[in-house]
Scaffold this motif. Structure first.
Motif, mmCIF file in Angstrom:
data_model
loop_
_atom_site.group_PDB
_atom_site.id
_atom_site.type_symbol
_atom_site.label_atom_id
_atom_site.label_comp_id
_atom_site.label_asym_id
_atom_site.label_seq_id
_atom_site.Cartn_x
_atom_site.Cartn_y
_atom_site.Cartn_z
ATOM 1 N N GLY A 131 47.362 -1.070 -33.055
ATOM 2 C CA GLY A 131 48.601 -1.660 -33.528
ATOM 3 C C GLY A 131 49.816 -1.066 -32.842
ATOM 4 O O GLY A 131 50.750 -1.789 -32.461
ATOM 5 N N GLU A 132 49.809 0.236 -32.656
ATOM 6 C CA GLU A 132 50.925 0.879 -31.954
ATOM 7 C C GLU A 132 50.992 0.419 -30.501
ATOM 8 O O GLU A 132 52.079 0.239 -29.939
ATOM 9 C CB GLU A 132 50.785 2.399 -32.030
ATOM 10 C CG GLU A 132 50.891 2.976 -33.428
ATOM 11 C CD GLU A 132 52.240 2.693 -34.075
ATOM 12 O OE1 GLU A 132 53.275 2.777 -33.382
ATOM 13 O OE2 GLU A 132 52.257 2.379 -35.281
ATOM 14 N N THR A 179 50.796 -0.676 -39.168
ATOM 15 C CA THR A 179 49.820 -1.456 -38.418
ATOM 16 C C THR A 179 49.764 -2.917 -38.832
ATOM 17 O O THR A 179 49.877 -3.821 -37.997
ATOM 18 C CB THR A 179 48.417 -0.838 -38.566
ATOM 19 O OG1 THR A 179 48.487 0.554 -38.244
ATOM 20 C CG2 THR A 179 47.431 -1.524 -37.639
ATOM 21 N N ARG A 180 49.550 -3.177 -40.107
ATOM 22 C CA ARG A 180 49.351 -4.558 -40.528
ATOM 23 C C ARG A 180 50.613 -5.402 -40.377
ATOM 24 O O ARG A 180 50.534 -6.603 -40.121
ATOM 25 C CB ARG A 180 48.825 -4.591 -41.968
ATOM 26 C CG ARG A 180 47.375 -4.142 -42.077
ATOM 27 C CD ARG A 180 46.893 -4.039 -43.506
ATOM 28 N NE ARG A 180 47.444 -2.876 -44.191
ATOM 29 C CZ ARG A 180 47.153 -2.531 -45.442
ATOM 30 N NH1 ARG A 180 46.308 -3.266 -46.151
ATOM 31 N NH2 ARG A 180 47.686 -1.449 -45.992
ATOM 32 N N GLU A 220 51.641 8.290 -36.419
ATOM 33 C CA GLU A 220 51.456 6.968 -35.828
ATOM 34 C C GLU A 220 52.267 6.809 -34.550
ATOM 35 O O GLU A 220 51.793 6.199 -33.585
ATOM 36 C CB GLU A 220 51.845 5.885 -36.834
ATOM 37 C CG GLU A 220 50.794 5.652 -37.899
ATOM 38 C CD GLU A 220 50.821 4.252 -38.459
ATOM 39 O OE1 GLU A 220 49.837 3.510 -38.267
ATOM 40 O OE2 GLU A 220 51.831 3.898 -39.095
ATOM 41 N N GLN A 227 42.047 -4.204 -39.671
ATOM 42 C CA GLN A 227 42.471 -2.850 -40.032
ATOM 43 C C GLN A 227 41.277 -1.913 -40.209
ATOM 44 O O GLN A 227 41.340 -0.742 -39.847
ATOM 45 C CB GLN A 227 43.278 -2.906 -41.329
ATOM 46 C CG GLN A 227 43.586 -1.557 -41.970
ATOM 47 C CD GLN A 227 44.921 -0.999 -41.574
ATOM 48 O OE1 GLN A 227 45.515 -1.436 -40.596
ATOM 49 N NE2 GLN A 227 45.398 -0.033 -42.318
ATOM 50 N N LYS A 262 44.727 1.485 -36.047
ATOM 51 C CA LYS A 262 46.134 1.881 -36.117
ATOM 52 C C LYS A 262 46.685 2.190 -34.732
ATOM 53 O O LYS A 262 47.827 1.822 -34.402
ATOM 54 C CB LYS A 262 46.280 3.070 -37.064
ATOM 55 C CG LYS A 262 45.957 2.710 -38.505
ATOM 56 C CD LYS A 262 45.944 3.916 -39.419
ATOM 57 C CE LYS A 262 45.597 3.485 -40.849
ATOM 58 N NZ LYS A 262 45.511 4.614 -41.797
#
Length: 410
Positions: free
Chosen positions: A117-118, A194-195, A392, A306, A114
């Motif tokens: 992803g950020e 994220t995804r 997040e 993930q 996560k």
């Protein structure tokens, strides 16, 4: 028997130098989610005999156990020794020792995926639309296609109205079928962030001709904006790559540093007994069940990115991916490489004898000890969803403070 210890400083050095290490938090998942080191993987003490040999394939891998003072480490180390693991140590001082050393603790589960992803969104400025903007496009019957990149069971529980299920690694393979008109705007969503970020950026990286946008904050953002969700949908995206998708996916993997290997190189990797080797088939479960390469475990590509801490808890290990169409393996590998993994894609192999049978699935744990994700189900409190989003948003800064991640973004 006194269990040897390893200091937080030594663990940090191993992570920075990419040495193999399995830092295992042996608390229940709900406790693990309250805070743990970035690259700690959860393996609850009561599940060691179920999970260890699948998740830790090399018996002499360096294992470091930690808890938060609950006294779980001694009995857990005995379980590992009984299974034949002979390089087990304890984190000196447990999580309090980690805190006292001035190191970061990360909340939630799948935390480093996560956080990655950020970082991708921050570095690439991944484009997104708000829930209100997407709702307006739906109401106006605009030329859009909404692709839901979660697992199908998540999609069937609740989804954006009109969306189609295209689980993460399938996007580049199926986008041409979902949106054959290059003027169609593709909107990618997941439950949170994220995804959808990774999915949107996958299509952009692979050169899809369409405009691609993430649904900002996924079904959480949709719910907080007071829009209705569908339930029980069963729309699945068909196979239909866009022109050049295969070559483009391979180029993306090369740019990320992924190497392609054949059967002889795979055999050489397997012979290196001093290194951990994970082998994953990233196709859909039904494809895997119909015929797969021996020794490869099923893990759908989008979920593998993930849940990489669950699939491969040995940080510093090697990963080999396989896929009879190549696209899914290439795109999945490109993300794992950017997350700091030594990752390979296996060429071919499907023209020989294949094993047949369903994926190996670990028994689910006691629901009482499971961490309830703020983005799952239909009865999550709005306060919990908002708190999750705010967490997040802060992950890039926390990565900077932690300093061990080694991530890069192409």
């Amino acid at each position: 028997m006194t269990l040897p210890t390893v200091t937080p400083q030594d663990i940090r050095s191993a992570l920075l130098l990419r040495w193999e290490i399995a830092l295992l938090d042996i608390r229940q998942e709900a406790e693990f989610a309250t805070g743990h080191p970035l690259f700690a993987a959860n393996m609850a003490a009561g599940r060691i005999t179920l999970e260890a040999e699948l998740r830790l394939p090399r018996k002499d891998v360096p294992i470091v156990l930690c808890d938060n003072g609950e006294g779980l480490v001694g009995a857990a180390s005995a379980q590992f020794r009984a299974l034949g693991y002979d390089n087990v140590r304890a984190l000196a001082g447990g999580l309090e020792g980690w805190r006292s050393a001035g190191y970061e603790l990360f909340q939630d589960v799948n935390s480093y995926a996560k956080a990655f992803g950020e970082l991708v969104e921050a570095r690439r400025h991944t484009p997104s639309l708000s829930a209100d903007e997407v709702a307006s496009l739906i109401a106006a019957k605009a030329n859009i296609a909404i692709l839901d990149v979660r697992r199908f069971d998540e999609y069937a529980t609740m989804n954006i109205p009109g969306s189609v299920s295209v689980p993460g690694a399938e996007l580049v393979l199926r986008a041409g079928h979902a949106a054959p008109d290059p003027d169609t705007t593709i909107i990618v969503n997941c439950a949170g962030r994220t995804r959808s970020i990774i999915g949107t950026q996958s299509l952009i990286n692979a050169g899809l001709p369409n405009k691609v946008r993430a649904l900002r904050n996924g079904t959480i953002g949709w719910t907080l904006a007071r829009h209705n969700l569908e339930h029980g949908a069963d729309r699945r995206g068909g196979v239909g790559p866009f022109d050049g998708a295969s070559d483009n996916a391979r180029d993306v993997a090369y740019r990320a540093g992924v190497r392609r290997i054949g059967a002889s190189e795979l055999a050489a990797l397997r012979q290196e007994a001093h290194r951990t080797l994970y082998r994953f088939d990233v196709r859909e479960a039904d494809e895997y069940a119909a015929g797969h390469l021996a020794g490869f475990r099923h893990y759908a590509g989008g979920q593998l990115v993930q849940e990489i801490d669950m699939a491969a808890p040995v940080r510093g290990a090697r990963i080999v991916l396989t896929d009879d169409r190549s696209i899914r393996a290439d795109m999945t590998a490109s993300w794992l490489a950017q997350m700091g993994w030594e990752v390979y894609v296996l060429d071919g192999g499907y023209d020989g004898s294949l094993e047949v049978g369903p994926p190996q699935v670990l028994p689910k744990g006691d629901p009482a000890h499971r961490y309830r994700r703020p983005y799952e189900g239909t009865d999550v409190a709005e306060q919990a969803m908002q708190a999750y989003l705010e967490w997040e948003y802060g992950l890039v800064d926390q990565l900077r403070r932690d300093g061990t991640h080694g991530f890069y973004v192409i």
